[in-house]
Design a protein around this motif. Structure first.
Motif, PDB file in Angstrom:
ATOM      1  N   ASN A  13      28.481 -17.433 -24.253  1.00 55.56           N
ATOM      2  CA  ASN A  13      29.516 -16.509 -23.781  1.00 55.56           C
ATOM      3  C   ASN A  13      29.596 -15.214 -24.590  1.00 55.56           C
ATOM      4  OD1 ASN A  13      30.578 -17.563 -26.113  1.00 55.56           O
ATOM      5  ND2 ASN A  13      32.503 -18.253 -25.200  1.00 55.56           N
ATOM      6  N   LEU A  14      28.665 -14.978 -25.523  1.00 51.15           N
ATOM      7  CA  LEU A  14      28.645 -13.730 -26.279  1.00 51.15           C
ATOM      8  C   LEU A  14      28.102 -12.599 -25.413  1.00 51.15           C
ATOM      9  CD1 LEU A  14      27.181 -14.903 -29.712  1.00 51.15           C
ATOM     10  CD2 LEU A  14      29.562 -14.431 -29.169  1.00 51.15           C
ATOM     11  N   ASP A  15      28.672 -11.395 -25.576  1.00 52.10           N
ATOM     12  CA  ASP A  15      28.143 -10.241 -24.841  1.00 52.10           C
ATOM     13  C   ASP A  15      26.918  -9.687 -25.572  1.00 52.10           C
ATOM     14  OD1 ASP A  15      29.035  -8.531 -26.937  1.00 52.10           O
ATOM     15  OD2 ASP A  15      31.009  -8.369 -25.989  1.00 52.10           O
ATOM     16  N   GLN A  16      26.199  -8.782 -24.939  1.00 52.25           N
ATOM     17  CA  GLN A  16      24.949  -8.263 -25.498  1.00 52.25           C
ATOM     18  C   GLN A  16      25.155  -7.604 -26.861  1.00 52.25           C
ATOM     19  OE1 GLN A  16      22.530 -10.058 -23.715  1.00 52.25           O
ATOM     20  NE2 GLN A  16      21.427  -8.301 -24.485  1.00 52.25           N
ATOM     21  N   GLU A  17      26.247  -6.891 -27.033  1.00 56.64           N
ATOM     22  CA  GLU A  17      26.522  -6.226 -28.309  1.00 56.64           C
ATOM     23  C   GLU A  17      26.739  -7.253 -29.421  1.00 56.64           C
ATOM     24  OE1 GLU A  17      26.349  -3.143 -30.658  1.00 56.64           O
ATOM     25  OE2 GLU A  17      26.126  -2.960 -28.486  1.00 56.64           O
ATOM     26  N   ASN A  33      18.008 -11.091 -49.464  1.00 60.84           N
ATOM     27  CA  ASN A  33      17.646 -12.100 -50.459  1.00 60.84           C
ATOM     28  C   ASN A  33      16.151 -12.059 -50.791  1.00 60.84           C
ATOM     29  OD1 ASN A  33      20.056 -13.826 -51.173  1.00 60.84           O
ATOM     30  ND2 ASN A  33      20.210 -13.796 -48.938  1.00 60.84           N
ATOM     31  N   GLN A  34      15.590 -10.857 -50.829  1.00 65.77           N
ATOM     32  CA  GLN A  34      14.195 -10.623 -51.210  1.00 65.77           C
ATOM     33  C   GLN A  34      13.201 -11.442 -50.392  1.00 65.77           C
ATOM     34  OE1 GLN A  34      16.515 -11.465 -53.905  1.00 65.77           O
ATOM     35  NE2 GLN A  34      17.018  -9.298 -53.819  1.00 65.77           N
ATOM     36  N   SER A  35      13.442 -11.542 -49.098  1.00 62.58           N
ATOM     37  CA  SER A  35      12.543 -12.253 -48.190  1.00 62.58           C
ATOM     38  C   SER A  35      12.152 -11.321 -47.055  1.00 62.58           C
ATOM     39  CB  SER A  35      13.228 -13.498 -47.645  1.00 62.58           C
ATOM     40  OG  SER A  35      13.541 -14.377 -48.705  1.00 62.58           O
ATOM     41  N   LYS A  36      11.142 -11.718 -46.285  1.00 63.15           N
ATOM     42  CA  LYS A  36      10.637 -10.877 -45.201  1.00 63.15           C
ATOM     43  C   LYS A  36      10.778 -11.577 -43.860  1.00 63.15           C
ATOM     44  CE  LYS A  36       6.956  -9.028 -48.099  1.00 63.15           C
ATOM     45  NZ  LYS A  36       5.505  -9.042 -48.286  1.00 63.15           N
ATOM     46  N   VAL A  37      11.222 -10.830 -42.866  1.00 59.02           N
ATOM     47  CA  VAL A  37      11.214 -11.316 -41.486  1.00 59.02           C
ATOM     48  C   VAL A  37       9.894 -10.844 -40.894  1.00 59.02           C
ATOM     49  CG1 VAL A  37      12.319 -11.198 -39.231  1.00 59.02           C
ATOM     50  CG2 VAL A  37      13.727 -11.214 -41.304  1.00 59.02           C
ATOM     51  N   LEU A  38       8.986 -11.783 -40.658  1.00 56.75           N
ATOM     52  CA  LEU A  38       7.667 -11.440 -40.139  1.00 56.75           C
ATOM     53  C   LEU A  38       7.693 -11.192 -38.634  1.00 56.75           C
ATOM     54  CD1 LEU A  38       5.650 -14.122 -42.140  1.00 56.75           C
ATOM     55  CD2 LEU A  38       6.027 -11.724 -42.750  1.00 56.75           C
ATOM     56  N   GLU A  39       8.501 -11.968 -37.939  1.00 58.41           N
ATOM     57  CA  GLU A  39       8.584 -11.867 -36.485  1.00 58.41           C
ATOM     58  C   GLU A  39       9.935 -12.406 -36.029  1.00 58.41           C
ATOM     59  OE1 GLU A  39       5.706 -13.095 -32.718  1.00 58.41           O
ATOM     60  OE2 GLU A  39       5.267 -13.850 -34.724  1.00 58.41           O
ATOM     61  N   CYS A  40      10.500 -11.772 -35.021  1.00 58.05           N
ATOM     62  CA  CYS A  40      11.775 -12.231 -34.461  1.00 58.05           C
ATOM     63  C   CYS A  40      11.692 -12.090 -32.944  1.00 58.05           C
ATOM     64  CB  CYS A  40      12.930 -11.405 -35.015  1.00 58.05           C
ATOM     65  SG  CYS A  40      14.548 -11.927 -34.411  1.00 58.05           S
ATOM     66  N   LYS A  41      11.830 -13.217 -32.251  1.00 53.11           N
ATOM     67  CA  LYS A  41      11.769 -13.207 -30.785  1.00 53.11           C
ATOM     68  C   LYS A  41      13.061 -13.765 -30.213  1.00 53.11           C
ATOM     69  CE  LYS A  41       6.802 -13.778 -30.343  1.00 53.11           C
ATOM     70  NZ  LYS A  41       5.723 -14.602 -29.791  1.00 53.11           N
ATOM     71  N   GLU A  42      13.656 -12.998 -29.332  1.00 47.70           N
ATOM     72  CA  GLU A  42      14.842 -13.471 -28.628  1.00 47.70           C
ATOM     73  C   GLU A  42      14.367 -14.095 -27.325  1.00 47.70           C
ATOM     74  OE1 GLU A  42      18.059 -10.635 -28.396  1.00 47.70           O
ATOM     75  OE2 GLU A  42      17.368  -9.679 -30.240  1.00 47.70           O
ATOM     76  N   TRP A  43      14.513 -15.411 -27.225  1.00 46.65           N
ATOM     77  CA  TRP A  43      14.070 -16.121 -26.033  1.00 46.65           C
ATOM     78  C   TRP A  43      15.079 -16.015 -24.913  1.00 46.65           C
ATOM     79  CZ3 TRP A  43      11.877 -21.306 -28.315  1.00 46.65           C
ATOM     80  CH2 TRP A  43      10.713 -21.026 -29.027  1.00 46.65           C
ATOM     81  N   GLY A  44      16.281 -15.624 -25.226  1.00 48.93           N
ATOM     82  CA  GLY A  44      17.295 -15.393 -24.215  1.00 48.93           C
ATOM     83  C   GLY A  44      18.103 -16.631 -23.856  1.00 48.93           C
ATOM     84  N   LEU A  45      18.852 -16.496 -22.792  1.00 45.72           N
ATOM     85  CA  LEU A  45      19.754 -17.547 -22.331  1.00 45.72           C
ATOM     86  C   LEU A  45      18.957 -18.653 -21.644  1.00 45.72           C
ATOM     87  CD1 LEU A  45      22.813 -18.035 -22.304  1.00 45.72           C
ATOM     88  CD2 LEU A  45      22.836 -17.096 -20.004  1.00 45.72           C
ATOM     89  N   ARG A  46      19.141 -19.878 -22.125  1.00 45.35           N
ATOM     90  CA  ARG A  46      18.423 -21.031 -21.574  1.00 45.35           C
ATOM     91  C   ARG A  46      19.365 -22.220 -21.441  1.00 45.35           C
ATOM     92  NH1 ARG A  46      12.354 -21.286 -23.312  1.00 45.35           N
ATOM     93  NH2 ARG A  46      11.889 -19.079 -23.305  1.00 45.35           N
ATOM     94  N   GLU A  47      18.957 -23.129 -20.597  1.00 47.64           N
ATOM     95  CA  GLU A  47      19.681 -24.382 -20.411  1.00 47.64           C
ATOM     96  C   GLU A  47      19.458 -25.270 -21.632  1.00 47.64           C
ATOM     97  OE1 GLU A  47      22.151 -26.529 -17.774  1.00 47.64           O
ATOM     98  OE2 GLU A  47      21.212 -24.605 -17.348  1.00 47.64           O
ATOM     99  N   LEU A  48      20.521 -25.880 -22.131  1.00 45.37           N
ATOM    100  CA  LEU A  48      20.411 -26.805 -23.255  1.00 45.37           C
ATOM    101  C   LEU A  48      19.992 -28.186 -22.742  1.00 45.37           C
ATOM    102  CD1 LEU A  48      23.722 -25.885 -25.121  1.00 45.37           C
ATOM    103  CD2 LEU A  48      21.416 -25.149 -25.717  1.00 45.37           C
TER     104      LEU A  48
END
Length: 95
Positions: A13-17, A33-48
Motif C-alpha cells: 500500500n506504499l505510494d511510489q514516492e 557503513n563503508q559498504s558498496k551496493v553493486l546492483e539494486c533491482k526493483e522487481w515491483g508488486l508481486r503476489e505473496l
C-alpha cells in the motif's frame, strides 16, 4: 568484505514516492557503513506465496552488496523494526 544478496519486501500500500524513499534509505544503510551496493533491482508488486500481516501482495527489492558485518547487522536491525518492510533476508554469496 564479503558479497551478499539482500532481498526485502515492502508493503503493497506504499505510494511510489514512499517506495523510492525506502529504497534510498536501505541503500544508504550500506553506503554509510563503508559498504558498496553493486546492483539494486526493483522487481515491483508481486503476489505473496502466503499472507503476511493481512496482505497478499508486496513490493520486492533485490540487491547485491559488498558489505562488512557492521552494515549487515545494521540493515537487519533496521529492517526488523521498519514497518514498511514486511520481510527481509540476507544471504552470503558463495556459501
Amino acid at each position: 568484505m564479503k558479497k551478499y544478496e539482500v532481498m526485502y519486501i515492502l508493503r503493497a500500500n506504499l505510494d511510489q514516492e514512499s517506495i523510492k524513499t525506502e529504497v534510498a534509505n536501505v541503500n544508504n544503510i550500506f553506503t554509510s557503513n563503508q559498504s558498496k551496493v553493486l546492483e539494486c533491482k526493483e522487481w515491483g508488486l508481486r503476489e505473496l506465496a502466503y499472507e503476511i500481516e493481512h496482505s497478499r501482495k508486496g513490493y520486492y527489492v533485490w540487491m547485491s552488496v559488498e558489505a562488512n558485518p557492521k552494515a549487515i547487522s545494521e540493515f537487519t536491525r533496521i529492517a526488523g523494526y521498519n514497518e514498511s518492510i514486511i520481510r527481509h533476508i540476507v544471504v552470503a554469496e558463495g556459501e
